[in-house]
Design a protein around this motif. Structure first.
Motif, PDB file in Angstrom:
ATOM      1  N   ARG A  12       0.678  -1.047   0.032  1.00 26.31           N
ATOM      2  CA  ARG A  12      -0.141   0.273  -0.457  1.00 26.31           C
ATOM      3  C   ARG A  12       0.814   0.981   0.503  1.00 26.31           C
ATOM      4  O   ARG A  12       0.672   2.087   0.784  1.00 26.31           O
ATOM      5  CB  ARG A  12      -0.737  -0.241   1.005  1.00 26.31           C
ATOM      6  CG  ARG A  12      -2.131  -0.700   1.261  1.00 26.31           C
ATOM      7  CD  ARG A  12      -2.656  -1.988   2.553  1.00 26.31           C
ATOM      8  NE  ARG A  12      -3.517  -2.463   2.276  1.00 26.31           N
ATOM      9  CZ  ARG A  12      -4.039  -3.243   3.419  1.00 26.31           C
ATOM     10  NH1 ARG A  12      -3.820  -2.130   4.708  1.00 26.31           N
ATOM     11  NH2 ARG A  12      -4.819  -4.146   3.683  1.00 26.31           N
ATOM     12  N   ILE A  39       0.593   0.825  -4.701  1.00 29.56           N
ATOM     13  CA  ILE A  39      -0.913   0.242  -4.368  1.00 29.56           C
ATOM     14  C   ILE A  39      -1.590   0.010  -5.690  1.00 29.56           C
ATOM     15  O   ILE A  39      -2.592  -0.515  -5.288  1.00 29.56           O
ATOM     16  CB  ILE A  39      -1.224   1.527  -3.541  1.00 29.56           C
ATOM     17  CG1 ILE A  39      -2.923   1.273  -2.602  1.00 29.56           C
ATOM     18  CG2 ILE A  39      -1.492   3.198  -4.139  1.00 29.56           C
ATOM     19  CD1 ILE A  39      -3.061   2.400  -1.590  1.00 29.56           C
ATOM     20  N   ASP A  40      -1.839   0.689  -6.295  1.00 28.77           N
ATOM     21  CA  ASP A  40      -2.235  -0.118  -7.484  1.00 28.77           C
ATOM     22  C   ASP A  40      -2.689  -1.566  -8.187  1.00 28.77           C
ATOM     23  O   ASP A  40      -3.292  -1.536  -8.703  1.00 28.77           O
ATOM     24  CB  ASP A  40      -1.378   0.547  -9.115  1.00 28.77           C
ATOM     25  CG  ASP A  40      -1.938   2.297  -9.032  1.00 28.77           C
ATOM     26  OD1 ASP A  40      -3.113   2.146  -8.308  1.00 28.77           O
ATOM     27  OD2 ASP A  40      -1.362   2.893  -9.503  1.00 28.77           O
ATOM     28  N   TRP A  93      -2.926  -3.895  -5.098  1.00 27.23           N
ATOM     29  CA  TRP A  93      -3.130  -3.882  -3.852  1.00 27.23           C
ATOM     30  C   TRP A  93      -4.407  -4.002  -5.030  1.00 27.23           C
ATOM     31  O   TRP A  93      -5.668  -4.720  -4.409  1.00 27.23           O
ATOM     32  CB  TRP A  93      -2.867  -2.646  -2.794  1.00 27.23           C
ATOM     33  CG  TRP A  93      -3.482  -3.214  -2.053  1.00 27.23           C
ATOM     34  CD1 TRP A  93      -4.862  -2.125  -1.275  1.00 27.23           C
ATOM     35  CD2 TRP A  93      -3.587  -4.473  -1.043  1.00 27.23           C
ATOM     36  NE1 TRP A  93      -5.708  -2.786  -0.066  1.00 27.23           N
ATOM     37  CE2 TRP A  93      -4.860  -3.968   0.198  1.00 27.23           C
ATOM     38  CE3 TRP A  93      -3.796  -5.787  -0.803  1.00 27.23           C
ATOM     39  CZ2 TRP A  93      -5.715  -4.810   0.769  1.00 27.23           C
ATOM     40  CZ3 TRP A  93      -3.528  -6.233   0.312  1.00 27.23           C
ATOM     41  CH2 TRP A  93      -5.442  -5.559   1.396  1.00 27.23           C
ATOM     42  N   ARG A  94      -5.161  -2.199  -5.534  1.00 31.61           N
ATOM     43  CA  ARG A  94      -5.837  -2.352  -5.775  1.00 31.61           C
ATOM     44  C   ARG A  94      -6.780  -3.529  -6.650  1.00 31.61           C
ATOM     45  O   ARG A  94      -7.708  -3.523  -7.090  1.00 31.61           O
ATOM     46  CB  ARG A  94      -6.483  -0.636  -5.990  1.00 31.61           C
ATOM     47  CG  ARG A  94      -6.306  -0.003  -4.794  1.00 31.61           C
ATOM     48  CD  ARG A  94      -6.095   1.644  -4.866  1.00 31.61           C
ATOM     49  NE  ARG A  94      -6.273   2.075  -3.943  1.00 31.61           N
ATOM     50  CZ  ARG A  94      -5.752   3.366  -4.187  1.00 31.61           C
ATOM     51  NH1 ARG A  94      -5.324   4.386  -4.490  1.00 31.61           N
ATOM     52  NH2 ARG A  94      -5.970   4.569  -2.779  1.00 31.61           N
ATOM     53  N   LYS A  95      -6.245  -3.414  -8.066  1.00 28.02           N
ATOM     54  CA  LYS A  95      -5.926  -3.524  -8.838  1.00 28.02           C
ATOM     55  C   LYS A  95      -6.020  -5.407  -9.186  1.00 28.02           C
ATOM     56  O   LYS A  95      -7.787  -6.272  -9.650  1.00 28.02           O
ATOM     57  CB  LYS A  95      -5.680  -3.044 -10.990  1.00 28.02           C
ATOM     58  CG  LYS A  95      -5.451  -2.125 -10.894  1.00 28.02           C
ATOM     59  CD  LYS A  95      -4.220  -1.163 -12.021  1.00 28.02           C
ATOM     60  CE  LYS A  95      -4.873  -0.143 -11.931  1.00 28.02           C
ATOM     61  NZ  LYS A  95      -4.074   0.927 -13.178  1.00 28.02           N
ATOM     62  N   TYR A 128      -6.095  -7.418  -5.987  1.00 30.65           N
ATOM     63  CA  TYR A 128      -7.036  -8.088  -5.117  1.00 30.65           C
ATOM     64  C   TYR A 128      -7.851  -6.843  -4.816  1.00 30.65           C
ATOM     65  O   TYR A 128      -8.595  -7.365  -3.598  1.00 30.65           O
ATOM     66  CB  TYR A 128      -5.557  -7.782  -3.869  1.00 30.65           C
ATOM     67  CG  TYR A 128      -3.751  -9.121  -4.576  1.00 30.65           C
ATOM     68  CD1 TYR A 128      -4.452  -9.963  -4.267  1.00 30.65           C
ATOM     69  CD2 TYR A 128      -2.965  -8.164  -4.135  1.00 30.65           C
ATOM     70  CE1 TYR A 128      -3.478 -10.770  -4.873  1.00 30.65           C
ATOM     71  CE2 TYR A 128      -1.987  -8.838  -4.464  1.00 30.65           C
ATOM     72  CZ  TYR A 128      -2.132  -9.729  -5.316  1.00 30.65           C
ATOM     73  OH  TYR A 128      -0.962 -10.785  -5.263  1.00 30.65           O
ATOM     74  N   GLY A 129      -7.988  -5.930  -5.495  1.00 25.98           N
ATOM     75  CA  GLY A 129      -9.365  -5.835  -4.614  1.00 25.98           C
ATOM     76  C   GLY A 129      -9.362  -4.496  -3.091  1.00 25.98           C
ATOM     77  O   GLY A 129     -10.518  -4.667  -3.207  1.00 25.98           O
ATOM     78  N   GLY A 130      -8.482  -4.606  -3.370  1.00 23.48           N
ATOM     79  CA  GLY A 130      -8.095  -3.825  -1.548  1.00 23.48           C
ATOM     80  C   GLY A 130      -8.708  -4.669  -0.629  1.00 23.48           C
ATOM     81  O   GLY A 130      -9.598  -4.487   0.186  1.00 23.48           O
ATOM     82  N   SER A 131      -9.044  -6.334  -1.092  1.00 20.92           N
ATOM     83  CA  SER A 131      -9.074  -6.839  -0.328  1.00 20.92           C
ATOM     84  C   SER A 131      -7.978  -8.196   0.745  1.00 20.92           C
ATOM     85  O   SER A 131      -7.047  -8.532  -0.386  1.00 20.92           O
ATOM     86  CB  SER A 131     -10.165  -8.314  -0.759  1.00 20.92           C
ATOM     87  OG  SER A 131     -10.399  -9.498   0.366  1.00 20.92           O
ATOM     88  N   TRP A 176      -6.123 -11.471  -1.347  1.00 20.48           N
ATOM     89  CA  TRP A 176      -4.033 -10.988  -1.014  1.00 20.48           C
ATOM     90  C   TRP A 176      -3.313 -12.564  -0.172  1.00 20.48           C
ATOM     91  O   TRP A 176      -3.061 -13.312  -1.253  1.00 20.48           O
ATOM     92  CB  TRP A 176      -4.303 -10.165  -0.466  1.00 20.48           C
ATOM     93  CG  TRP A 176      -2.674 -10.389   0.317  1.00 20.48           C
ATOM     94  CD1 TRP A 176      -1.354  -9.716  -0.803  1.00 20.48           C
ATOM     95  CD2 TRP A 176      -0.859  -9.642   1.319  1.00 20.48           C
ATOM     96  NE1 TRP A 176      -0.023  -9.761  -0.618  1.00 20.48           N
ATOM     97  CE2 TRP A 176      -0.582  -9.715   0.251  1.00 20.48           C
ATOM     98  CE3 TRP A 176      -2.223  -9.757   2.317  1.00 20.48           C
ATOM     99  CZ2 TRP A 176       1.057  -9.933   2.324  1.00 20.48           C
ATOM    100  CZ3 TRP A 176      -1.071 -10.119   3.365  1.00 20.48           C
ATOM    101  CH2 TRP A 176       0.167 -10.264   2.895  1.00 20.48           C
TER     102      TRP A 176
END
Length: 392
Positions: free
Chosen positions: A80, A85-86, A88-90, A92-95, A99
């Motif tokens: 993060r 952080i991209d 993480w977001r793309k 793993y969908g922020g999950s 992850w």
């Protein structure tokens, strides 16, 4: 390097790819194993201890000998940073759950690790560690793990917290709170091996950053019979209080106790006080763990665990300092030959951050190929030895 299929095949052959299968079988498969007398009130169906072929082992819920090879320090915050952080977001969908399922568990299996030793990670040097996994995150991991209970903040690396008074009603109330908030929730989890307490407690030593508070007990007082008696009483109160609180809420899991710093003074008064109330004597050791764990097994007669250690060149001028895979392989092999040692957990981390500055993955999820390969090979060798010992 395609280690994933190799590792998974050997783990299945050796009966050590546990995960969800832990809950599926409970009948012991090794009748010749001599069970240890542990603090567990109801060990059946959970990890316990036993002796077979002149060696102490963890025993799985399925009744099989198990040598724990774990990785410590697994924190999604390393994904993060602004520069990554991209991912993480793309990806793993922020999950965190995704992850763990899609990155952590598959990689650990691919690298031959069979345990998560301790998930909490350095956040800022000399400060507190990150949070532990939730029960849902442990379930997403779906493999054996250990959990640390924050009974006291006397860690040798921590510089902010005063020592607790282990005789006080306030501390005893805190211990009960910790037990009911952690252990009551985890009590029936089959993948949980057991509980650690403090990370390198400063019973009779300190470090420059926390010299202001001093050790828990003044080592000068150990020069007198009265002082030694007082430390024995204090430590007995600490270990009995923590033991009793855990057992009020969890009758099943092993007590792995404090993770002593093997290269600092350890008073035998503390060790002897702990022995009736823990199942394993656990250590951190960055210098000579094979020698020291041999010595402590001989001194205590109890199973020992190298709960945190790594080979790192701290004198290097490089900002990031890799784990030494060759050191890991040599250490793991030496520990496996110790008849009292039940495992080795690497002071990782899973993914490097800018505080610990080392990890098996970099910030962009690229593995440290050379050292990861050496660790994988070492883990595979132990897995194959176990398979030959117990499955041929």
């Amino acid at each position: 390097m395609n280690t994933k299929s190799i590792a998974r095949r050997h783990f299945l052959q050796g009966g050590l790819a546990l995960g969800a299968g832990l809950a599926a079988r409970s009948a012991p498969t090794f009748a010749q194993t001599t069970e240890a007398k542990t603090t567990q009130i109801e060990p059946e169906g959970f990890f316990t201890l036993g002796e077979r072929k002149g060696h102490w082992w963890l025993i799985t819920p399925a009744g099989e000998p198990f040598f724990t090879m774990g990785l410590n320090h697994i924190d999604p915050a390393s994904l993060r940073y602004p520069e990554n952080i991209d991912i993480w977001r793309k990806k793993y969908g922020g999950s965190t759950i995704r992850w763990i399922k899609e990155s952590v568990a598959p990689n650990l299996m691919a690298w031959g690790f069979n345990t998560v030793g301790w998930v909490q990670e350095v956040t800022v040097k000399k400060w507190q560690h990150s949070r532990a996994f939730t029960i849902d995150e442990y379930r997403a991991l779906d493999m054996p793990y250990c959990h640390l209970l924050p009974f006291t903040e006397s860690h040798q690396w921590e510089k902010h917290t005063v020592h607790y008074d282990f005789r006080s009603d306030d501390w005893k109330e805190w211990v009960d709170y910790v037990a009911r908030s952690h252990c009551a929730e985890l009590a029936d989890e089959r993948n949980l091996i057991g509980y650690f307490y403090s990370d390198c407690p400063t019973w009779t030593h300190d470090r420059p950053d926390n010299k202001w508070r001093g050790p828990i007990f003044d080592p000068e007082r150990l020069k007198t019979e009265a002082g030694r008696k007082e430390l024995s009483e204090l430590a007995t109160s600490y270990y009995k209080t923590t033991h009793d609180a855990i057992r009020r809420y969890d009758k099943h899991h092993l007590l792995l106790g404090d993770r002593y710093e093997a290269n600092a003074p350890i008073a035998m008064e503390v060790m002897n006080a702990a022995k009736p109330f823990v199942d394993v004597i656990s250590f951190q050791d960055f210098r000579d763990p094979v020698k020291h764990l041999d010595e402590w097994h001989e001194k205590t007669g109890k199973p020992v665990l190298l709960a945190d250690a790594a080979g790192v060149n701290f004198r290097s001028n490089s900002f990031f300092k890799p784990n030494n895979g060759e050191w890991y392989a040599k250490t793991l092999s030496g520990l496996f030959e110790n008849p009292g040692c039940i495992g080795f957990h690497l002071c990782g981390a899973y993914q490097r951050n800018k505080a610990r500055r080392r990890g098996l993955l970099d910030e962009m999820e690229n593995p440290d190929q050379q050292h990861v390969y050496q660790m994988t090979a070492a883990n595979e060798q132990v897995t194959q030895k176990m398979a030959r010992m117990f499955h041929d």
